[in-house]
Design an enzyme around this catalytic site. Structure first.
Site, short mmCIF file in Angstrom:
data_model
loop_
_atom_site.label_atom_id
_atom_site.label_comp_id
_atom_site.label_asym_id
_atom_site.label_seq_id
_atom_site.Cartn_x
_atom_site.Cartn_y
_atom_site.Cartn_z
N LYS A 53 -14.27 16.68 17.73
CA LYS A 53 -14.89 15.35 17.83
C LYS A 53 -13.81 14.27 17.84
CE LYS A 53 -19.12 17.05 15.87
NZ LYS A 53 -19.89 17.41 14.68
N GLN A 97 -20.67 15.97 8.70
CA GLN A 97 -20.60 17.31 9.27
C GLN A 97 -21.38 18.29 8.40
OE1 GLN A 97 -18.99 18.16 12.27
NE2 GLN A 97 -20.11 20.06 11.94
N ASP A 120 -26.16 11.33 15.23
CA ASP A 120 -26.66 12.71 15.34
C ASP A 120 -28.17 12.72 15.63
OD1 ASP A 120 -24.84 14.72 15.28
OD2 ASP A 120 -24.81 14.97 13.10
#
Ligand code: NAP
Length: 287
Positions: A53, A97, A120
């Protein structure tokens, strides 16, 4: 011979386009978009995902900050940090995460992220907005799946789409996106009887289970589009998809490889979501 849907190639093209947008912001001396990624613990797979990322942000020109916490961090401290980032005007996207250690309530963590910064797309508010077809931030993997399908089949309306898997992360939002494209959507799961009879009707088959070899040549319709989302490490130390690629590929028209299929698209969509969050925050329209 099927056309191989190289997600890595499409992802690079998408990131190149996003980079042009960010370059324009630089030229206009505008504030740059920023993504903050929080990593708790030292899970090797998570380390790789976060590094990928960060690499993508660097390529596109999105500012990144990686905040690392020891796996023993107390939930309250993690929540406080997210709240601080929610109020930080220089931050457009916040991503924690997953997975987080068991003593931390992942739902509480996700619910704390401000809906406008939830790149997300997992905050229940974004989930609900997607459900009622309102503008929102949409989970990255389903967005990547849709882009892959549209790269070879722009008109999804009326197609039979079968999704194997019904998770909040992949299966359900993918179903919602395909419904919005007017596909006829069937969702299969671990209680589905006679999986083959359903998957064989699929013009578009999406396998998101995490069970290597689940989808064989007997599960697919000739000329279908096959998207393999599954990733599972096997005894050979390699990551495998849900689809038996070698025997399915000769029958179908389009198929994603594993790796270099859905994975890179997920990261490209994270970049897209971060820019979307940025634009929406800059225009102060909300999402
Ligand atoms: P998940 O939460 O474990 O969901 C798996 C789904 O598969 C569940 O809905 C489950 O049904 C269903 N299932 C299990 N066994 C089945 C069977 N025999 N037949 C039909 N359905 C079955 O996993 P996920 O988060 O959705 O991820 C799915 C896979 O995609 C994993 O391998 C993951 O690593 C991979 N993934 C890849 C990316 C990427 O960017 N490449 C991103 C996300 C996930 P029930 O609901 O009945 O339990």
């Amino acid at each position: 011979m099927a056309n191989i849907l190289w997600g890595n190639v499409l992802a690079e093209k998408i990131k190149d386009k996003l980079k042009e947008e960010v370059t324009l912001l630089v030229e206009q001396a505008k504030r740059l978009p920023k993504l903050v990624v929080i990593l708790v613990g030292k899970d090797p797979a998570s380390e790789v995902y976060v590094a990928n990322k960060q690499k993508a942000c660097l390529k596109v020109g999105i500012l990144t900050e990686i905040i690392r916490y020891d796996e023993k961090i107390v939930e309250h401290d993690l929540i406080s940090k997210i709240e601080e980032l929610n109020y930080d005007d220089s931050v457009d996207g916040i991503l924690v995460q997953m997975p987080v250690p068991k003593h931390i309530d992942s739902d509480k963590v996700i619910n704390t992220i401000l809906v406008e910064k939830d790149v997300d797309g997992l905050n229940p508010m974004n989930v609900g907005l997607l459900q009622i077809r309102k503008p929102c931030l949409i989970p990255c993997t389903p967005l990547g799946i849709l882009e892959l399908i549209k790269s070879v089949e722009p008109n999804i309306a009326g197609k039979n789409a079968v999704i194997v898997g019904r998770s909040n992360l992949v299966g359900l939002p993918t179903a919602q996106l395909l419904l919005q494209e007017n596909a006829t959507v069937t969702i299969c799961h671990s209680y589905t009887n006679d999986l083959k009879s359903l998957t064989r009707q699929a013009d578009i088959l999406i396998a998101a289970v995490g069970q290597p070899g689940l989808i064989t040549k007997d599960h697919v319709k000739p000329h279908a589009i096959i998207i393999d989302v599954g990733t599972k490490k096997q005894a050979d130390g390699k990551l495998h998809g849900d689809v038996l690629f070698d025997e399915v590929e000769p029958i179908v028209d389009h198929i994603t490889p594993m790796p270099k299929g859905v994975g890179p698209m997920t990261i490209a969509m994270l970049m897209k979501n971060t820019l979307k969050a940025y634009y929406q925050r800059e225009s102060k329209d909300g999402i």
